[in-house]
Design a protein around this motif. Sequence first.
Motif, PDB file in Angstrom:
ATOM      1  N   ALA A 335      46.751  54.192  -8.362  1.00  0.00           N
ATOM      2  CA  ALA A 335      46.661  54.705  -9.441  1.00  0.00           C
ATOM      3  C   ALA A 335      45.379  54.615  -9.853  1.00  0.00           C
ATOM      4  CB  ALA A 335      47.149  53.765 -10.492  1.00  0.00           C
ATOM      5  N   THR A 336      45.075  55.832 -11.085  1.00  0.00           N
ATOM      6  CA  THR A 336      43.687  56.325 -11.815  1.00  0.00           C
ATOM      7  C   THR A 336      43.460  55.329 -13.022  1.00  0.00           C
ATOM      8  OG1 THR A 336      44.589  58.416 -12.910  1.00  0.00           O
ATOM      9  CG2 THR A 336      43.400  58.821 -10.552  1.00  0.00           C
ATOM     10  N   THR A 337      45.306  54.455 -13.262  1.00  0.00           N
ATOM     11  CA  THR A 337      44.884  53.895 -14.740  1.00  0.00           C
ATOM     12  C   THR A 337      46.194  52.704 -14.188  1.00  0.00           C
ATOM     13  OG1 THR A 337      45.065  54.632 -17.188  1.00  0.00           O
ATOM     14  CG2 THR A 337      46.341  55.332 -15.610  1.00  0.00           C
ATOM     15  N   GLY A 338      45.537  51.948 -15.862  1.00  0.00           N
ATOM     16  CA  GLY A 338      46.934  50.795 -15.499  1.00  0.00           C
ATOM     17  C   GLY A 338      48.426  51.306 -15.652  1.00  0.00           C
ATOM     18  N   ASP A 339      48.729  51.120 -15.258  1.00  0.00           N
ATOM     19  CA  ASP A 339      50.443  51.112 -14.133  1.00  0.00           C
ATOM     20  C   ASP A 339      51.899  50.008 -14.845  1.00  0.00           C
ATOM     21  OD1 ASP A 339      52.869  52.424 -13.910  1.00  0.00           O
ATOM     22  OD2 ASP A 339      51.522  53.728 -12.558  1.00  0.00           O
ATOM     23  N   GLY A 340      52.397  49.761 -15.927  1.00  0.00           N
ATOM     24  CA  GLY A 340      53.083  48.656 -15.658  1.00  0.00           C
ATOM     25  C   GLY A 340      53.986  48.334 -15.068  1.00  0.00           C
ATOM     26  N   ILE A 341      55.351  49.650 -14.888  1.00  0.00           N
ATOM     27  CA  ILE A 341      55.723  49.748 -13.303  1.00  0.00           C
ATOM     28  C   ILE A 341      55.415  49.807 -11.945  1.00  0.00           C
ATOM     29  CG2 ILE A 341      57.535  51.703 -12.100  1.00  0.00           C
ATOM     30  CD1 ILE A 341      57.702  52.811 -15.538  1.00  0.00           C
ATOM     31  N   LEU A 342      54.470  50.079 -11.733  1.00  0.00           N
ATOM     32  CA  LEU A 342      53.738  50.341  -9.878  1.00  0.00           C
ATOM     33  C   LEU A 342      53.427  48.948 -10.518  1.00  0.00           C
ATOM     34  CD1 LEU A 342      51.296  52.888  -8.537  1.00  0.00           C
ATOM     35  CD2 LEU A 342      51.145  50.214  -8.678  1.00  0.00           C
ATOM     36  N   SER A 343      52.852  47.928 -11.407  1.00  0.00           N
ATOM     37  CA  SER A 343      52.223  46.980 -10.600  1.00  0.00           C
ATOM     38  C   SER A 343      53.031  45.881 -10.822  1.00  0.00           C
ATOM     39  CB  SER A 343      51.021  46.430 -12.366  1.00  0.00           C
ATOM     40  OG  SER A 343      49.639  47.561 -12.480  1.00  0.00           O
ATOM     41  N   ALA A 344      54.548  46.197 -11.838  1.00  0.00           N
ATOM     42  CA  ALA A 344      55.385  45.510 -11.420  1.00  0.00           C
ATOM     43  C   ALA A 344      55.907  45.480 -10.053  1.00  0.00           C
ATOM     44  CB  ALA A 344      56.945  45.878 -12.265  1.00  0.00           C
ATOM     45  N   LEU A 345      56.077  46.288  -9.621  1.00  0.00           N
ATOM     46  CA  LEU A 345      56.640  46.708  -8.331  1.00  0.00           C
ATOM     47  C   LEU A 345      56.036  46.075  -7.289  1.00  0.00           C
ATOM     48  CD1 LEU A 345      57.699  50.754  -7.992  1.00  0.00           C
ATOM     49  CD2 LEU A 345      58.936  48.678  -8.293  1.00  0.00           C
ATOM     50  N   GLN A 346      54.313  46.443  -7.244  1.00  0.00           N
ATOM     51  CA  GLN A 346      53.180  45.074  -6.489  1.00  0.00           C
ATOM     52  C   GLN A 346      53.815  43.978  -6.781  1.00  0.00           C
ATOM     53  OE1 GLN A 346      51.864  46.738  -4.544  1.00  0.00           O
ATOM     54  NE2 GLN A 346      52.563  48.301  -5.301  1.00  0.00           N
ATOM     55  N   VAL A 347      53.703  43.365  -7.691  1.00  0.00           N
ATOM     56  CA  VAL A 347      54.714  41.675  -7.629  1.00  0.00           C
ATOM     57  C   VAL A 347      55.620  41.424  -7.166  1.00  0.00           C
ATOM     58  CG1 VAL A 347      54.646  39.997  -9.070  1.00  0.00           C
ATOM     59  CG2 VAL A 347      52.823  41.086  -9.899  1.00  0.00           C
ATOM     60  N   CYS A 348      56.536  42.262  -7.595  1.00  0.00           N
ATOM     61  CA  CYS A 348      57.684  42.067  -6.683  1.00  0.00           C
ATOM     62  C   CYS A 348      58.281  42.383  -5.200  1.00  0.00           C
ATOM     63  CB  CYS A 348      58.824  42.939  -7.133  1.00  0.00           C
ATOM     64  SG  CYS A 348      59.651  43.317  -8.800  1.00  0.00           S
ATOM     65  N   LYS A 349      57.260  43.394  -3.980  1.00  0.00           N
ATOM     66  CA  LYS A 349      56.473  43.063  -3.397  1.00  0.00           C
ATOM     67  C   LYS A 349      56.313  41.940  -2.526  1.00  0.00           C
ATOM     68  CE  LYS A 349      53.745  45.494   0.079  1.00  0.00           C
ATOM     69  NZ  LYS A 349      52.779  46.350   0.065  1.00  0.00           N
ATOM     70  N   LEU A 350      55.220  42.025  -2.845  1.00  0.00           N
ATOM     71  CA  LEU A 350      54.805  40.307  -3.326  1.00  0.00           C
ATOM     72  C   LEU A 350      56.033  38.947  -2.902  1.00  0.00           C
ATOM     73  CD1 LEU A 350      52.224  38.161  -2.364  1.00  0.00           C
ATOM     74  CD2 LEU A 350      52.226  38.270  -4.345  1.00  0.00           C
ATOM     75  N   MET A 351      56.564  38.667  -3.694  1.00  0.00           N
ATOM     76  CA  MET A 351      57.725  37.905  -3.415  1.00  0.00           C
ATOM     77  C   MET A 351      58.268  38.006  -3.066  1.00  0.00           C
ATOM     78  SD  MET A 351      58.820  37.429  -7.931  1.00  0.00           S
ATOM     79  CE  MET A 351      60.322  36.841  -7.725  1.00  0.00           C
ATOM     80  N   VAL A 352      59.136  39.542  -2.004  1.00  0.00           N
ATOM     81  CA  VAL A 352      59.401  39.455  -1.144  1.00  0.00           C
ATOM     82  C   VAL A 352      59.012  38.798  -0.182  1.00  0.00           C
ATOM     83  CG1 VAL A 352      61.067  41.284   0.164  1.00  0.00           C
ATOM     84  CG2 VAL A 352      61.160  41.409  -2.183  1.00  0.00           C
ATOM     85  N   GLU A 353      57.950  39.560  -0.159  1.00  0.00           N
ATOM     86  CA  GLU A 353      57.190  39.459   2.033  1.00  0.00           C
ATOM     87  C   GLU A 353      56.138  37.785   2.102  1.00  0.00           C
ATOM     88  OE1 GLU A 353      54.814  43.984   2.167  1.00  0.00           O
ATOM     89  OE2 GLU A 353      53.749  42.672   1.092  1.00  0.00           O
ATOM     90  N   SER A 354      56.274  37.054   1.080  1.00  0.00           N
ATOM     91  CA  SER A 354      55.702  36.125   0.428  1.00  0.00           C
ATOM     92  C   SER A 354      57.341  34.914   0.986  1.00  0.00           C
ATOM     93  CB  SER A 354      54.925  35.509  -0.862  1.00  0.00           C
ATOM     94  OG  SER A 354      55.426  35.253  -1.967  1.00  0.00           O
ATOM     95  N   GLY A 355      58.484  35.719  -0.138  1.00  0.00           N
ATOM     96  CA  GLY A 355      59.606  34.376  -0.019  1.00  0.00           C
ATOM     97  C   GLY A 355      58.721  33.614  -1.309  1.00  0.00           C
ATOM     98  N   ALA A 356      57.969  33.776  -1.963  1.00  0.00           N
ATOM     99  CA  ALA A 356      58.110  32.453  -2.604  1.00  0.00           C
ATOM    100  C   ALA A 356      58.603  33.351  -4.445  1.00  0.00           C
ATOM    101  CB  ALA A 356      56.438  32.693  -3.113  1.00  0.00           C
ATOM    102  N   THR A 357      58.740  32.496  -5.136  1.00  0.00           N
ATOM    103  CA  THR A 357      59.155  32.441  -6.110  1.00  0.00           C
ATOM    104  C   THR A 357      57.810  32.977  -7.724  1.00  0.00           C
ATOM    105  OG1 THR A 357      58.565  30.316  -7.152  1.00  0.00           O
ATOM    106  CG2 THR A 357      60.901  30.757  -6.528  1.00  0.00           C
TER     107      THR A 357
END
Length: 445
Positions: A335-357
């Motif tokens: 992205a070329t600017t802040g993106d709340g939806i994209l950022s939320a997906l990145q955090v959700c992705k990290l939770m899935v991949e790490s298995g951490a809460t």
Amino acid sequence: MGKLFGTDGIRGRAGEYPVTAEMAEKLGAVLGQIFGTTGKAKILIGKDTRESGSMLEEALCKGLVNAGVAAVKLGVVPTPAVAYLVKELGADAAVMLTASHNPFEDNGMKIFGGNGFKLPDEMEAEVEGLLLAVETPSGLAGAAGSVSEFPNGGEVYAERVKESVSGVDFSGMKIVLDAGNGAGFQVGVEIFKDLGMDVISMATEPDGKNINADCGALHPGKAGRMVVEHGADLGISLDGDADRVIFTDKEGSEVSGDRTLAICAMSLLKAGKLSSNTMVATVMSNLGLDEAMRREGVSVVRTGVGDRLVLERMREEGIIFGGENSGHLIFSEYATTGDGILSALQVCKLMVESGATLNELAAIMREYPSTLLNLPVSEKPPIESLAKLQCLITQANEAFGDEGRQLIRYSGTEKKIRILVEHSDEAVVNEWIGKFKKVIEEEIG
């Protein structure tokens, strides 16, 4: 700061200078003059859900058409969608009509260049100079612009955002999504559902006046209570134009923007994607962020307030990630600017991949006790001209040493002065907040 532009475009009370129909029409004429020099320009217009958006949109279109510009109306879309579509559709520029997290009475105009980035200082100054020089909007001789609609902009943007988490299995993840009755009320919900998440949505019924009203990124506790009630994994709260996001964990507690910055920076570091082991944050970020990143070998570069300044530094130094503790997160890979939806997906992705809460991930840093006090002011005299305040600032710096800091600045979008004090000792924070408040009230009123 200019007479019109603040930290993020032109913003103020809708219908009052400078956020008037006349100014929007002037802006259309000025943008046509700047971007239409090499032929017929195409300029996109997006808006959030404020009732004043249609008034500004109509006036902006009038100015663009009189300047011979092809104006393309995107309708209600998030700010990051506009930033993406201006490049994707080959437009010369774009205007997003929004006041972000402000109440519905306010509105504003954010301008993007054809590359998807907010205008640099020098071009912003050019636009401002022309706006202030024009008494009344005027068309160009022989100009014949047009107005059309592109109603599929949200769908095009959604596909781009979903590509950023391609291959991740989100089935079984339950989220609460608070859209703040703003621009992400429809496309945001659709994106998370399309990716297989169980979505409990709230604040998705905008009526023109309820944007950011006791909901969204400024009130994440609302999503937090829903998270606990429904046994969700996390809460995601967007602001009015969906370029910011604040999270709540499974216990319903808010996760600060700085903790989110730390979580994302460490994820990129472990993936070998954090260029030069460096991230960008603003002067508003907590000292605990620097401490946590230093422990992991990551440098934190500081800028002034505003995601535009963060992104400019990222581009200058080739840094891939940065953001603000207010919830702006910038992943320049996508992205070329802040993106709340994209950022939320990145955090959700990290939770899935790490298995951490999210709770476990957020434990990466401790936060220094901190208080940010916002005081309304009727005027904004230069802070350096306030003798008593300057004396107190010097005293604070000497007393704090390496254990704390103070930051006093005017809001770039509201008539407020912001007082930030951080220290390892909370009692010290409270003491100095009181001292600064007293002196500012004496000198400014």
